[in-house]
Design an enzyme around this catalytic site. Sequence first.
Site, short mmCIF file in Angstrom:
data_model
loop_
_atom_site.label_atom_id
_atom_site.label_comp_id
_atom_site.label_asym_id
_atom_site.label_seq_id
_atom_site.Cartn_x
_atom_site.Cartn_y
_atom_site.Cartn_z
N SER A 87 0.81 -1.23 0.00
CA SER A 87 0.00 0.00 0.00
C SER A 87 0.84 1.27 0.00
O SER A 87 0.38 2.32 0.46
CB SER A 87 -0.93 0.02 1.23
OG SER A 87 -0.18 0.02 2.43
N SER A 144 2.42 -7.33 2.58
CA SER A 144 2.07 -6.26 3.50
C SER A 144 0.54 -6.06 3.54
O SER A 144 -0.19 -6.95 3.98
CB SER A 144 2.81 -4.99 3.08
OG SER A 144 2.73 -3.99 4.06
N PHE A 145 0.04 -4.93 3.08
CA PHE A 145 -1.39 -4.71 2.92
C PHE A 145 -2.03 -5.83 2.11
O PHE A 145 -3.12 -6.31 2.43
CB PHE A 145 -1.59 -3.34 2.24
CG PHE A 145 -2.86 -3.16 1.49
CD1 PHE A 145 -4.03 -2.78 2.13
CD2 PHE A 145 -2.88 -3.34 0.11
CE1 PHE A 145 -5.20 -2.59 1.41
CE2 PHE A 145 -4.05 -3.16 -0.61
CZ PHE A 145 -5.22 -2.79 0.05
N ASP A 176 12.77 -4.98 9.00
CA ASP A 176 11.58 -4.28 8.49
C ASP A 176 11.18 -3.16 9.45
O ASP A 176 10.90 -3.41 10.63
CB ASP A 176 10.45 -5.30 8.36
CG ASP A 176 9.26 -4.79 7.57
OD1 ASP A 176 9.05 -3.57 7.53
OD2 ASP A 176 8.53 -5.63 7.00
N HIS A 236 11.56 -4.00 4.37
CA HIS A 236 10.19 -4.37 4.04
C HIS A 236 10.06 -4.93 2.63
O HIS A 236 9.13 -5.69 2.34
CB HIS A 236 9.29 -3.14 4.20
CG HIS A 236 7.83 -3.45 4.15
ND1 HIS A 236 7.22 -4.36 4.98
CD2 HIS A 236 6.83 -2.96 3.34
CE1 HIS A 236 5.92 -4.42 4.71
NE2 HIS A 236 5.66 -3.58 3.72
#
Length: 279
Positions: free
Chosen positions: A42, A111-112, A232, A260
């Site tokens: 995101s 992630s998102f 991260d 990340h």
Amino acid sequence: MTTPHTATSGNPEIARTVDVAGIATNYHDVGEGPPVVLLHGSGPGVTAWANWRGVIPQLAEHHRVIAPDILGFGYTALPAGVRYGLETWTAHLTGFLDALGLERVALVGNSFGGALALSLVTTLPERVDRLVLMGSVGVPFELTEGLDAVWGFQPSLPEMRRLLDVFTYDHTIGTDDLARLRLEAATRPGVQEAFSAMFPSPRQRSIDAMTIDEARIREIGQDTLLLHGRDDQVIPLANSLRLLELIVPSQLHVFGRCGHWVQIEKATEFTRLVRDFLA
């Protein structure tokens, strides 16, 4: 099923388009074999191509690799009045799979995109074959400074340059040229407005809204590969450790000297692990 069509813009971020409940959805579709759907993160200006371009060719050697621009991101249409949230994103993803006639797929969520993958597998488990979660959202955690910086991005070149350093362990990846490209992507008409509407302050509420009930996560029966960068700054490693506890058929690989962007900083290792897992 709506017939997709292929763009001829010359922009590599724009590939094919399919209608999903009236929303023109941009996606990449490469290779042949068992279908694998890649769900991006995101970050401001993110697209499926920006997120996955370094690994799509290798994964496509043995699979049909499909990478959509999730609703509200990239070159998927921005419908007026849409209320962004996990339910909306899950409905769009389900409609996307339906539009392409994909009954069952492997999911790779970043992630998102990991929260979106978890939402789909816990609501429609019959649609998911295997699951890969990388630096995933979806379990409770406190807002990090890194994620606050990502979701609170205000467009400027210095801010984008700073975000690239937040995303990576190796800061040589975040060049000025890359920062300019991502800033241009983040400031296309309507993009920043949509992005700002997704994760307003206080941003802890957005994390909580994308948290899946742990009882539902415990019911996941699909083999699951968890990947996380030890360093991260955006999503804590504790997220993947918790998912390892909750999902019985799961394994976790942690990358040292990695932030990340596992798929970028550790592209070769990422691709090998995912290909072996999917095989």
